[in-house]
Design an enzyme around this catalytic site. Structure first.
Site, PDB file in Angstrom:
ATOM      1  CB  SER A 141      -0.884   0.010   1.244  1.00  0.00           C
ATOM      2  OG  SER A 141      -0.061   0.194   2.384  1.00  0.00           O
ATOM      3  CE  LYS A 142      -0.310   8.564  -0.101  1.00  0.00           C
ATOM      4  NZ  LYS A 142       1.038   9.002   0.198  1.00  0.00           N
TER       5      LYS A 142
END
Ligand code: GLU
Length: 511
Positions: A264-265
């Protein structure tokens, strides 16, 4: 006659494209090109609530940066356009109606409040609410209302959705190229909304209708869409398109470096690497998410790295030109298990590409970076600089960071070396080096080597005693490229000046 392969990338413009999305596009592209087919871009923008300004352009810019050329798409057009679902709005309703007429779909009039109430009640019983074969019998839909009552509601303009009527107690089976046969029980599915109250189709209907109308032969997408596939299989069946159903290949997830969960970011922020191909500025918050491009990755290195996140060629070879990738790629060699993202490996790929990058390209890039800093040098100087620094660099900008002292004075001098090697006994050695270098009539690496080695021998000193302090004198750094070539590139004037200034600085540092 075998059908021409037509694969598509069908992103929704809801934000920046994650590298997982770019990999989906890459695999769909590689497969189409390998098979001599077409790669299609279709923008799936029917969910107006999730539409984000700039996201479509970001997708197009990303594909362009990666060199994934589109054969048909919103910008270049094609025989099966338009390629933006919002521009195909009028196409979908008739298929939803066809499904209602054939008894495979129905109108549902339940209000959002009523459905919320159902959810709350189910939760109280420790269950999750599903609109399905069980619950649909008690809800407000055309299956329970008389034909007249349904008609009256529709004529009165009451808000409705159309839901797929999923059959009870069946097995839905389909073959996935990556996972082989996949089976779902129809009772696990819910009656998905296929047409919304706002007059737009949902993803499921639009996706299937468009894949059919655009004659897509291969649906290559992330594994998060696997649970939607049985619904799609029913849609193909109920619309009478079973014979032209595309083949499916669901790609494994790209995992966090630790291996647990989807990358994920937040992982990128936590570990200091990008998870998006290009920089993205959120139009609402102005928050910037970093991209591989801006981090300094070369597009071919990025693409080569991505190709290996979920696929391998079955050989030891890791560096593949675009043509080689197309040639070697196969859907059968895609892995079932998730692929751990490894930023160090990504950097390794970039380093390999940098080493092989043509000098003219590097010249232009380095020149531009220098120009931004207000520095100009001759092409010959920059080319020698590149040759000297490219071995150790991962990114183009590393060369300038590592060799900054060729363009400005050293900011710092390695204190460890100075403290250890600079004393009154040694000083004359370096004065002599300065004198001999100044007297050189030809300023070449070979001549410089003769001087430095000559002095080393004369005073019976080791490499570390002479070369290291000399390097710190002229560059401030304890390490770097070949000292003779570096000295040559710096030029006599700068070297002598640096040495003189360095003597004073070293004295002060050892006072
Ligand atoms: N619009 C879907 C997405 O955003 C497409 C999934 C598919 O390829 O079917 O990923």
């Amino acid at each position: 006659m075998t059908k021409t392969v037509r694969s598509r990338f069908a992103p929704s413009p809801t934000g920046p494209l994650h590298i997982g999305g770019v990999r989906t596009a890459l695999y769909a592209y590689l497969y189409a090109k390998k098979m001599g087919g077409d790669f299609i871009l279709r923008i799936e923008d029917t969910d107006q609530a999730r539409y984000v300004e700039g996201a479509e352009q970001y997708i197009i810019d990303t594909l362009q940066w990666c060199g994934l050329t589109i054969d048909e798409g919103p910008e270049c057009g094609g025989k099966f356009g338009p390629y933006r679902q919002s521009e195909r709005k009028d196409i979908y309703h008739q298929y939803a109606l066809q499904l209602v007429e054939s008894g495979n779909a129905y109108y549902a009039f339940d209000t959002p409040e009523e459905l919320d109430e159902c959810r709350t009640q189910a939760e109280q019983n420790g269950q999750a609410f599903k609109y399905n074969y069980e619950t649909r019998q008690t809800l407000s839909n055309s299956l329970n209302l008389s034909e007249e009552a349904t008609k009256a509601k529709l004529e009165a303009g009451e808000a409705y959705v159309i839901r797929l009527k999923v059959p009870r107690d069946e097995e839905v089976k389909f073959k996935d190229i990556v996972r082989d046969w996949v089976t779902f029980k129809s009772d696990q599915l819910d009656d998905k909304v296929i047409f919304k109250a706002d007059g737009m189709p949902t993803y499921h209907l639009a996706n299937v209708v468009d894949d059919y109308l655009m004659k897509i032969t291969h649906v290559i997408r992330g594994e998060e869409w696997l649970p939607s596939t049985p619904t799609h299989v029913y849609l193909y069946k109920f619309l009478g398109w079973e014979d032209s159903m595309p083949e499916f290949a669901h790609l494994p997830l790209i995992l966090k470096p630790e291996g647990k969960g989807k990358l994920s970011k937040r992982d990128g922020d936590r570990l200091g690497f990008p998870v998006f191909p290009l920089d993205w500025v959120d139009p609402d918050t102005q928050e910037v998410s970093n991209g591989f491009r801006e981090r300094g990755f070369l597009p071919d290195a990025f693409v080569n790295m991505l190709a290996f996140l979920g696929w391998n060629p079955g050989t030891e070879q890791e560096i593949f030109s675009r043509e080689e990738l197309i040639e070697a790629f196969s859907l059968e060699r895609i892995h079932k298990a998730g692929a751990k993202f490894d930023f160090e490996k990504a950097k390794w790929f970039n380093q390999q590409y940098l080493k092989e990058a043509p000098n003219e390209f590097l010249l232009t890039e380095v020149k531009n970076i220098l120009l931004e800093k207000g520095i100009t040098r001759s092409d010959a100087f920059i080319l020698s600089f590149i040759n000297l620094f490219k071995e150790r660099a991962v990114f183009i900008k590393d060369m300038i960071e590592q060799g900054y002292y060729l363009f400005e004075s050293p900011k710092e001098y390695n204190a460890k070396v100075v403290k250890k090697k600079w004393n009154s006994e040694r000083k004359p050695v370096f004065f002599e080096i300065a004198d001999q270098l100044s007297a050189l009539s030809t300023w070449t690496a070979e001549q410089i080597e003769v001087v430095l080695k000559g002095i080393m021998e004369k005073y019976a000193l080791g490499f570390g005693d002479v070369f290291q302090p000399f390097r710190v004198l002229i560059s401030g750094e304890a390490g770097g490229p070949s000292i003779f070539e570096l000295t040559e590139l710096m030029g006599k004037e700068m070297v002598i000046e640096r040495m003189k200034a360095g003597f004073e600085i070293f004295d002060r540092m050892t006072e």
